[in-house]
Design a protein around this motif. Structure first.
Motif, PDB file in Angstrom:
ATOM      1  N   ASP A 222     -50.010  21.236 -40.321  1.00  0.00           N
ATOM      2  CA  ASP A 222     -51.162  20.951 -39.464  1.00  0.00           C
ATOM      3  C   ASP A 222     -50.842  21.147 -37.980  1.00  0.00           C
ATOM      4  OD1 ASP A 222     -49.400  18.780 -39.536  1.00  0.00           O
ATOM      5  OD2 ASP A 222     -50.989  17.292 -39.335  1.00  0.00           O
ATOM      6  N   HIS A 223     -49.893  22.020 -37.678  1.00  0.00           N
ATOM      7  CA  HIS A 223     -49.460  22.223 -36.289  1.00  0.00           C
ATOM      8  C   HIS A 223     -50.594  22.657 -35.364  1.00  0.00           C
ATOM      9  CE1 HIS A 223     -49.318  26.606 -36.747  1.00  0.00           C
ATOM     10  NE2 HIS A 223     -48.777  26.382 -37.931  1.00  0.00           N
ATOM     11  N   ALA A 224     -51.587  23.377 -35.876  1.00  0.00           N
ATOM     12  CA  ALA A 224     -52.695  23.815 -35.014  1.00  0.00           C
ATOM     13  C   ALA A 224     -53.492  22.606 -34.513  1.00  0.00           C
ATOM     14  CB  ALA A 224     -53.601  24.787 -35.758  1.00  0.00           C
ATOM     15  N   VAL A 225     -53.732  21.634 -35.378  1.00  0.00           N
ATOM     16  CA  VAL A 225     -54.436  20.413 -34.966  1.00  0.00           C
ATOM     17  C   VAL A 225     -53.576  19.638 -33.979  1.00  0.00           C
ATOM     18  CG1 VAL A 225     -55.457  18.240 -35.751  1.00  0.00           C
ATOM     19  CG2 VAL A 225     -55.680  20.287 -37.161  1.00  0.00           C
ATOM     20  N   ILE A 226     -52.293  19.530 -34.277  1.00  0.00           N
ATOM     21  CA  ILE A 226     -51.361  18.832 -33.383  1.00  0.00           C
ATOM     22  C   ILE A 226     -51.414  19.464 -31.987  1.00  0.00           C
ATOM     23  CG2 ILE A 226     -48.894  18.451 -32.934  1.00  0.00           C
ATOM     24  CD1 ILE A 226     -48.582  18.110 -36.028  1.00  0.00           C
ATOM     25  N   GLU A 227     -51.331  20.778 -31.932  1.00  0.00           N
ATOM     26  CA  GLU A 227     -51.352  21.472 -30.637  1.00  0.00           C
ATOM     27  C   GLU A 227     -52.699  21.318 -29.936  1.00  0.00           C
ATOM     28  OE1 GLU A 227     -49.827  25.488 -30.883  1.00  0.00           O
ATOM     29  OE2 GLU A 227     -48.092  24.807 -32.042  1.00  0.00           O
ATOM     30  N   SER A 228     -53.791  21.276 -30.705  1.00  0.00           N
ATOM     31  CA  SER A 228     -55.118  21.130 -30.092  1.00  0.00           C
ATOM     32  C   SER A 228     -55.269  19.787 -29.383  1.00  0.00           C
ATOM     33  CB  SER A 228     -56.223  21.292 -31.141  1.00  0.00           C
ATOM     34  OG  SER A 228     -56.355  20.124 -31.937  1.00  0.00           O
ATOM     35  N   LEU A 229     -54.451  18.813 -29.752  1.00  0.00           N
ATOM     36  CA  LEU A 229     -54.478  17.493 -29.117  1.00  0.00           C
ATOM     37  C   LEU A 229     -53.508  17.412 -27.929  1.00  0.00           C
ATOM     38  CD1 LEU A 229     -54.594  15.300 -32.349  1.00  0.00           C
ATOM     39  CD2 LEU A 229     -56.476  15.797 -30.779  1.00  0.00           C
ATOM     40  N   GLY A 230     -52.912  18.555 -27.579  1.00  0.00           N
ATOM     41  CA  GLY A 230     -51.998  18.591 -26.448  1.00  0.00           C
ATOM     42  C   GLY A 230     -50.589  18.155 -26.782  1.00  0.00           C
ATOM     43  N   CYS A 231     -50.286  18.136 -28.058  1.00  0.00           N
ATOM     44  CA  CYS A 231     -48.968  17.677 -28.494  1.00  0.00           C
ATOM     45  C   CYS A 231     -48.070  18.855 -28.853  1.00  0.00           C
ATOM     46  CB  CYS A 231     -49.089  16.753 -29.700  1.00  0.00           C
ATOM     47  SG  CYS A 231     -50.056  15.262 -29.364  1.00  0.00           S
ATOM     48  N   GLY A 232     -46.812  18.764 -28.432  1.00  0.00           N
ATOM     49  CA  GLY A 232     -45.844  19.805 -28.757  1.00  0.00           C
ATOM     50  C   GLY A 232     -44.459  19.227 -28.957  1.00  0.00           C
ATOM     51  N   ALA A 233     -44.373  17.904 -29.058  1.00  0.00           N
ATOM     52  CA  ALA A 233     -43.102  17.227 -29.349  1.00  0.00           C
ATOM     53  C   ALA A 233     -43.402  16.070 -30.292  1.00  0.00           C
ATOM     54  CB  ALA A 233     -42.461  16.700 -28.069  1.00  0.00           C
TER      55      ALA A 233
END
Length: 142
Positions: free
Chosen positions: A82-93
């Motif tokens: 689900d990395h795309a959702v994670i990134e859409s929330l501004g998360c990368g760590a």
């Protein structure tokens, strides 16, 4: 009993977080069930993850009872479907910390923020907070 909302506040103050979830480990199904979420729209309580994360993650967090630390987007992409959702929330760590009581894994804290936001010290603080989730996970959140 420690309330998971109070735990989220402590994580925000002591580690920093954009996305915080708590997952209960369901060993008979080798699944993780979400019992708390700072973003219920994207990550609703009650949602389950089976092995949509890499086997290496399960070996680290569940079997070895060690935290997983993904410092950047590449690490997040490598492990989480689900990395795309994670990134859409501004998360990368991401920091994932197992919640262990009496040698038993009860669940996992998932702490996410912007890429580069965390370091080894952040992981240590997150580990120190994990026991605060034990009462909630023992008390029926599972």
């Amino acid at each position: 009993m420690t309330d998971l909302e109070d735990l989220e506040k402590r994580v925000r103050q002591e580690v920093g977080v954009r996305l915080f979830t708590v997952l209960a480990w369901v060993p008979e199904r080798r699944a993780l069930r979400r019992v708390h979420s700072s973003h219920p729209g994207e990550y609703p309580v009650g949602g389950e993850k089976t092995v949509e994360v890499a086997q290496g993650w399960l070996a680290t967090c569940i079997e070895a009872r060690e935290p997983y630390f993904g410092p950047d987007r590449a690490a997040v992409r490598e492990v989480f479907a689900d990395h795309a959702v994670i990134e859409s929330l501004g998360c990368g760590a991401i920091i994932n910390v197992p919640v262990v009581d009496g040698g038993e894994v009860l669940g996992v804290l998932n702490i996410l923020d912007a890429e580069g936001r965390y370091d080894a010290g952040s992981v240590a603080v997150a580990e120190s907070l994990a026991p605060l989730a034990v009462p909630a996970l023992r008390g029926g959140a599972r």
